[in-house]
Design an enzyme around this catalytic site. Structure first.
Site, mmCIF file in Angstrom:
data_model
loop_
_atom_site.group_PDB
_atom_site.id
_atom_site.type_symbol
_atom_site.label_atom_id
_atom_site.label_comp_id
_atom_site.label_asym_id
_atom_site.label_seq_id
_atom_site.Cartn_x
_atom_site.Cartn_y
_atom_site.Cartn_z
ATOM 1 N N TYR A 299 -11.748 50.558 -6.107
ATOM 2 C CA TYR A 299 -11.934 49.456 -5.165
ATOM 3 C C TYR A 299 -10.882 48.370 -5.406
ATOM 4 O O TYR A 299 -10.194 47.929 -4.478
ATOM 5 C CB TYR A 299 -13.351 48.882 -5.302
ATOM 6 C CG TYR A 299 -13.586 47.669 -4.437
ATOM 7 C CD1 TYR A 299 -13.692 47.792 -3.053
ATOM 8 C CD2 TYR A 299 -13.695 46.399 -4.991
ATOM 9 C CE1 TYR A 299 -13.889 46.688 -2.246
ATOM 10 C CE2 TYR A 299 -13.897 45.276 -4.198
ATOM 11 C CZ TYR A 299 -13.995 45.432 -2.827
ATOM 12 O OH TYR A 299 -14.186 44.328 -2.034
ATOM 13 N N GLU B 184 -20.985 43.162 1.530
ATOM 14 C CA GLU B 184 -21.063 41.863 0.852
ATOM 15 C C GLU B 184 -22.449 41.246 1.009
ATOM 16 O O GLU B 184 -22.985 40.668 0.058
ATOM 17 C CB GLU B 184 -19.985 40.908 1.376
ATOM 18 C CG GLU B 184 -18.572 41.290 1.002
ATOM 19 C CD GLU B 184 -18.267 41.207 -0.485
ATOM 20 O OE1 GLU B 184 -19.072 40.662 -1.266
ATOM 21 O OE2 GLU B 184 -17.185 41.700 -0.870
ATOM 22 N N TRP C 118 -21.954 44.061 -7.868
ATOM 23 C CA TRP C 118 -21.033 44.750 -6.974
ATOM 24 C C TRP C 118 -20.984 46.232 -7.334
ATOM 25 O O TRP C 118 -20.800 47.087 -6.471
ATOM 26 C CB TRP C 118 -19.641 44.109 -7.033
ATOM 27 C CG TRP C 118 -18.706 44.706 -6.036
ATOM 28 C CD1 TRP C 118 -17.561 45.379 -6.294
ATOM 29 C CD2 TRP C 118 -18.851 44.694 -4.606
ATOM 30 N NE1 TRP C 118 -16.973 45.796 -5.124
ATOM 31 C CE2 TRP C 118 -17.756 45.384 -4.076
ATOM 32 C CE3 TRP C 118 -19.799 44.170 -3.737
ATOM 33 C CZ2 TRP C 118 -17.566 45.570 -2.699
ATOM 34 C CZ3 TRP C 118 -19.625 44.347 -2.368
ATOM 35 C CH2 TRP C 118 -18.519 45.036 -1.862
#
Length: 189
Positions: free
Chosen positions: A21, A43, A51
């Site tokens: 990522y 998000e 995350w």
């Protein structure tokens, strides 16, 4: 500690997940409305979670939300909401699921008016973070300060995704994120 630095202290399996990522997506401009919608949904779903949890569930999110096709998600009915609430491959939170569906409808309206979600974002650039937060809160559901900041940073509208000495930073700059125009303009004035 920045994300760029923190990755170096992760176990190998965690590092591989985060580096994919960090090195190829984080901070790079996105020009596809479905992918912008995807990032917004991810998000939003990260709120209150790590995350890493979202990265591990990304494939499940893509499958559950029809590859983040805005038109399809905007047309979801009650049975789709129930299906999503029962899907262990995503975050099963009614508020977040409802936000995804309603935000898809909002993006469709923005596309009608402005041509694309990206063009709507560009129309409002540049803004200070608090102005962005106010705009998003008035436009979308489930978009607080941290969500808006991370969303905009992750798609190249706000600086800060990478440390200046991170190897990825220069690659991001070559992709011309909007915030970099301000820095590059000042550099050559």
């Amino acid at each position: 500690m920045s994300y760029c630095t923190a990755i170096n202290f992760m176990s190998e399996d965690r590092k591989a997940l985060h580096k994919a990522y960090h090195d190829h997506l984080y901070g790079f401009p996105i020009h596809d409305d479905n992918e912008l919608f995807c990032r917004l949904v991810l998000e939003i779903n990260q709120a209150g979670l790590s995350w890493e949890t979202i990265l591990r569930k990304e494939a499940g999110f893509r499958k559950a939300y029809d590859k983040f096709n805005i038109q399809i998600v905007a047309a979801y009915a009650e049975e789709d909401r129930e299906r999503l609430l029962g899907d262990a491959g995503i975050i099963r939170n009614r508020l977040k699921i409802n936000a995804a569906i309603e935000n898809a409808k909002t993006i469709l309206a923005l596309q009608q008016k402005h041509g694309s979600f990206e063009k709507w974002l560009e129309l409002h650039y540049p803004r200070a973070k608090d102005e962005w937060v106010k705009l998003f809160k008035n436009t979308f559901r489930f978009t607080g300060g941290e969500i808006v900041n991370e969303f905009l940073m992750s798609i190249g509208y706000l600086p800060g995704a990478h440390d200046a000495d991170c190897g990825v930073y220069q690659r991001v700059l070559r992709e011309k994120p909007l915030w970099a125009g301000d820095i590059l303009a000042k550099k050559y004035l």
